[in-house]
Design a protein around this motif. Structure first.
Motif, PDB file in Angstrom:
ATOM      1  N   ALA A 128     107.836  26.971  51.786  1.00 51.63           N
ATOM      2  CA  ALA A 128     107.425  27.899  52.846  1.00 51.63           C
ATOM      3  C   ALA A 128     107.537  29.304  52.281  1.00 51.63           C
ATOM      4  N   PRO A 130     103.433  33.909  54.724  1.00 50.68           N
ATOM      5  CA  PRO A 130     102.539  32.750  54.724  1.00 50.68           C
ATOM      6  C   PRO A 130     101.094  33.156  54.506  1.00 50.68           C
ATOM      7  N   LYS A 140     105.505  32.548  60.466  1.00 46.07           N
ATOM      8  CA  LYS A 140     106.626  31.862  59.808  1.00 46.07           C
ATOM      9  C   LYS A 140     106.933  30.540  60.486  1.00 46.07           C
ATOM     10  N   GLU A 199     104.212  27.980  59.705  1.00 45.97           N
ATOM     11  CA  GLU A 199     104.336  27.455  58.344  1.00 45.97           C
ATOM     12  C   GLU A 199     105.517  26.503  58.231  1.00 45.97           C
TER      13      GLU A 199
END
Length: 232
Positions: A87, A91, A140, A143
């Motif tokens: 991650a 992203p 975030k 993702e």
């Protein structure tokens, strides 16, 4: 813990021919969560990208074993198929694809329920939104949902507590706890705000190109008190 998932031994990383990191070593078993703390520019992101096999981030020394297999010569896609997931701190801004469609596509390959994954990551209300139109915190969380959907063996999480509000941070911690049910997790962070919600198994400080101090959660307190240069 049922077995060692990831072994990083004596790893050195170069970017553009310049060595940034040297002698990085650690190991993780199932349900372990390692926090790697360091100041901006310490090389935390470079380490994760090198482990994932992102082009331009070269492991020039050492070994990386995922479930006993040396993955250094594998492509980023082959590493993902072996069970490694990343991650990013920022992203990718995917255009023309909705969050729900992205999750559904991943779940078709892994057998998960994309709506259940969305619920865990707190993104049910974002499924009809285009990924490129999400805020920083929303992006975030989406993702992280895609990482959950991949059902990885080892998840590499870059700065999950950077630029998010308190509500988002608690949801991110919940998603990380879900990951720990079946995976080992590496979290890199410069502030360790996530530690308020999720206690690490181990904490290491990355500074001046190497891991200079490893221990338990007390390392976080030492860094907050003394700074990165004098963690002990």
């Amino acid at each position: 813990m049922t077995g060692v998932r990831l072994v990083v031994s004596g790893v050195s990383v170069a970017v553009g021919g310049r060595r940034l990191l040297s002698g990085i070593s650690f190991s993780l078993s199932d349900s372990d969560i390692l926090y790697i703390l360091g100041p901006n520019g310490a090389g935390k992101t470079s380490l994760l990208k090198a482990l994932m096999g992102v082009p331009g981030y070269e492991i020039v020394e050492g070994t990386v074993l995922l479930d006993g297999e040396d993955i250094r010569r594998l492509s980023i896609y082959e590493r993902a198929r072996r069970g490694l997931a990343l991650a990013f701190q920022i992203p990718p801004r995917l255009r023309g694809i909705k969050a729900g469609d992205l999750l559904a596509q991943i779940c078709r390959k892994t057998g998960c329920d994309h709506r259940e994954v969305a619920k865990i990551a707190g993104v049910e209300h974002l499924l009809d939104r285009e990924v490129c139109r999400l805020s920083g915190g929303e992006s975030k969380r989406v993702e992280l949902a895609t990482v959950l959907a991949q059902r990885p063996r080892v998840a590499l999480i870059d700065e999950p507590d950077s630029g998010v509000d308190v509500d988002s941070l608690s949801i991110i911690a919940r998603a990380l706890r879900e990951l720990l049910n079946s995976a080992a997790v590496v979290v890199v962070t410069h502030g360790a705000h996530i530690a308020k919600y999720l206690t690490p198994s181990k904490v290491c400080v990355l500074h001046f190109g190497t891991l200079r101090r490893c221990g338990g959660a007390e390392v976080i307190d030492e860094v907050l008190t003394r700074g990165f240069s004098q963690p002990a």
